[in-house]
Write a protein that holds these residues in place. Structure first.
Motif, PDB file in Angstrom:
ATOM      1  N   ASP A 121     -70.063 -23.294 -11.443  1.00 26.88           N
ATOM      2  CA  ASP A 121     -69.755 -23.773 -12.798  1.00 26.88           C
ATOM      3  C   ASP A 121     -68.417 -23.251 -13.314  1.00 26.88           C
ATOM      4  O   ASP A 121     -68.292 -22.820 -14.464  1.00 26.88           O
ATOM      5  CB  ASP A 121     -70.888 -23.392 -13.771  1.00 26.88           C
ATOM      6  CG  ASP A 121     -72.203 -24.079 -13.431  1.00 26.88           C
ATOM      7  OD1 ASP A 121     -72.163 -25.144 -12.787  1.00 26.88           O
ATOM      8  OD2 ASP A 121     -73.261 -23.550 -13.801  1.00 26.88           O
ATOM      9  N   LYS A 122     -67.396 -23.330 -12.472  1.00 26.05           N
ATOM     10  CA  LYS A 122     -66.062 -22.877 -12.851  1.00 26.05           C
ATOM     11  C   LYS A 122     -65.029 -23.970 -12.583  1.00 26.05           C
ATOM     12  O   LYS A 122     -65.217 -24.848 -11.750  1.00 26.05           O
ATOM     13  CB  LYS A 122     -65.669 -21.615 -12.065  1.00 26.05           C
ATOM     14  CG  LYS A 122     -66.610 -20.425 -12.268  1.00 26.05           C
ATOM     15  CD  LYS A 122     -66.616 -19.943 -13.725  1.00 26.05           C
ATOM     16  CE  LYS A 122     -67.515 -18.735 -13.887  1.00 26.05           C
ATOM     17  NZ  LYS A 122     -67.570 -18.262 -15.298  1.00 26.05           N
ATOM     18  N   ASN A 123     -63.931 -23.914 -13.324  1.00 23.54           N
ATOM     19  CA  ASN A 123     -62.727 -24.723 -13.085  1.00 23.54           C
ATOM     20  C   ASN A 123     -63.005 -26.228 -13.070  1.00 23.54           C
ATOM     21  O   ASN A 123     -62.895 -26.889 -12.041  1.00 23.54           O
ATOM     22  CB  ASN A 123     -62.048 -24.279 -11.786  1.00 23.54           C
ATOM     23  CG  ASN A 123     -61.588 -22.843 -11.837  1.00 23.54           C
ATOM     24  OD1 ASN A 123     -61.787 -22.146 -12.829  1.00 23.54           O
ATOM     25  ND2 ASN A 123     -60.981 -22.373 -10.762  1.00 23.54           N
ATOM     26  N   TYR A 124     -63.330 -26.755 -14.241  1.00 27.19           N
ATOM     27  CA  TYR A 124     -63.650 -28.181 -14.382  1.00 27.19           C
ATOM     28  C   TYR A 124     -62.417 -29.056 -14.620  1.00 27.19           C
ATOM     29  O   TYR A 124     -62.544 -30.260 -14.801  1.00 27.19           O
ATOM     30  CB  TYR A 124     -64.607 -28.378 -15.559  1.00 27.19           C
ATOM     31  CG  TYR A 124     -65.938 -27.710 -15.397  1.00 27.19           C
ATOM     32  CD1 TYR A 124     -66.847 -28.138 -14.433  1.00 27.19           C
ATOM     33  CD2 TYR A 124     -66.320 -26.649 -16.217  1.00 27.19           C
ATOM     34  CE1 TYR A 124     -68.084 -27.537 -14.292  1.00 27.19           C
ATOM     35  CE2 TYR A 124     -67.556 -26.042 -16.081  1.00 27.19           C
ATOM     36  CZ  TYR A 124     -68.433 -26.487 -15.116  1.00 27.19           C
ATOM     37  OH  TYR A 124     -69.657 -25.890 -14.981  1.00 27.19           O
ATOM     38  N   ALA A 125     -61.248 -28.484 -14.629  1.00 24.48           N
ATOM     39  CA  ALA A 125     -60.037 -29.200 -15.023  1.00 24.48           C
ATOM     40  C   ALA A 125     -59.791 -30.455 -14.212  1.00 24.48           C
ATOM     41  O   ALA A 125     -60.193 -30.555 -13.048  1.00 24.48           O
ATOM     42  CB  ALA A 125     -58.834 -28.270 -14.905  1.00 24.48           C
TER      43      ALA A 125
END
Length: 336
Positions: free
Chosen positions: A243-247
């Motif tokens: 759940d990290k770095n959704y960019a």
């Protein structure tokens, strides 16, 4: 009309010249060449990029071999990724019908009836506002696609590969477009549809090149842009990657909203519970089957609803997104 620099060279499968085709993959375009008065004038950028996807994949494969990495591409995994992409395009329709779908019709209706201001379609400021708005809209779509189980059922297709190369970028869901459009509709209160149609496509195109292990860092740009390093973390099933770095294009949204994680230990790719299949049809719908089975086995209406709208790791008695301790520990297997 668009500026004269919007070059069109129709020579068989190539609709634009090589420089233009590769510039587009990096969002290196100007407002002058990518502004249009009507949606009918907007090019099918995604379709026109097809040949350049394949060339880039070939170059990545060649460079990998020259560096001694002969397993950068596995035939079965790559065919699954390309097959998923072709299946998605087949369903969407490789025609302008793709751009005049019911989903985008809602955007047009909102803009025509409830817009808050009449922004000029050919203004660089309108172009910049749309660039930022679409990118933030993508961030929130992408985040919820990980945090809401029925949306994850579509998005998990893209994460199911245990490899990380340019062909992985083509591993797309046939179902995802039925939820992603909702996050762009509010932009219609300000931005003309033709401008949004351009940026929604380029936001997707930009994300192609970041699916590679060949590029370690891009220096100071790491603070602003989504890069291969940041996106490798996003594709990881290491606990620190979850759940990290959704960019999409700009990593600033993750830094602002508390979901940024820098790459540290070597990333192991794929979903936390591997699907163990190369079948592109099964890859598309396996999590839908899992949700259906979970719904039947979970007691209580409230719990059944939670199966749909909470995280894919949720179970009765657990937090909304599940417990990080439930994520299996990973072991890196090096193939050369």
């Amino acid at each position: 009309m668009a500026g004269a620099s919007n070059v069109s060279v129709d020579s068989g499968i190539f609709k634009v010249d090589a420089l233009t085709g590769f510039r587009r993959l990096f969002y290196l375009i100007t407002p002058n060449e990518s502004s249009f008065a009507t949606t009918e004038e907007v090019p099918q950028y995604m379709v026109e990029a097809g040949p350049f996807f394949l060339i880039a994949i070939g170059l990545e494969m060649m460079i990998g071999h020259l560096q001694g990495n002969h397993q950068m591409y596995r035939v079965n995994d790559s065919l699954s990724s390309v097959g998923a992409g072709m299946f998605m395009m087949l369903i969407a329709g490789v025609s302008k019908i793709f751009f005049h779908s019911v989903e985008f019709a809602v955007y047009i209706w909102l803009h025509e009836n409830y817009r808050l201001a009449d922004l000029p379609w050919d203004s660089p400021w309108t172009w910049l506002l749309c660039f930022l708005s679409v990118d933030m809209g993508y961030y929130w779509f992408h985040r919820y696609a990980h945090e809401i189980n029925f949306m994850w059922a579509a998005h998990q297709v893209h994460h199911s590969s245990e490899e990380y190369n340019l062909s992985t970028a083509l591993r797309q869901s046939v179902l995802q477009r039925y939820t992603s459009w909702v996050f762009y509709v509010p932009i219609g209160l300000l931005v003309p549809p033709s401008v949004a149609m351009v940026h929604i496509q380029f936001n997707t195109l930009y994300q192609f090149w970041i699916h590679t292990e060949l590029i370690n860092t891009v220096g100071p740009l790491e603070y602003i842009l989504n890069t291969p390093s940041h996106h490798r973390v996003h594709h990881g099933r290491n606990r620190y990657c979850i759940d990290k770095n959704y960019a999409g294009t700009l990593i600033i949204w993750d830094r602002m909203f508390g979901t940024f994680e820098a790459e540290s230990e070597r990333v192991v790719y794929g979903v936390t519970h591997p699907i163990n299949s190369w079948n592109p049809i099964y890859i598309q719908f396996c999590h839908c089957i899992h949700i259906w089975n979970t719904l039947w086995s979970t007691p209580g209406f409230g719990n059944k609803l939670s199966v749909l709208i909470k995280g894919p790791g949720w179970a009765p008695g657990k937090p909304r997104l599940g417990c990080i301790e439930d994520i299996p520990m990973v072991q890196l297997i090096t193939r050369r």
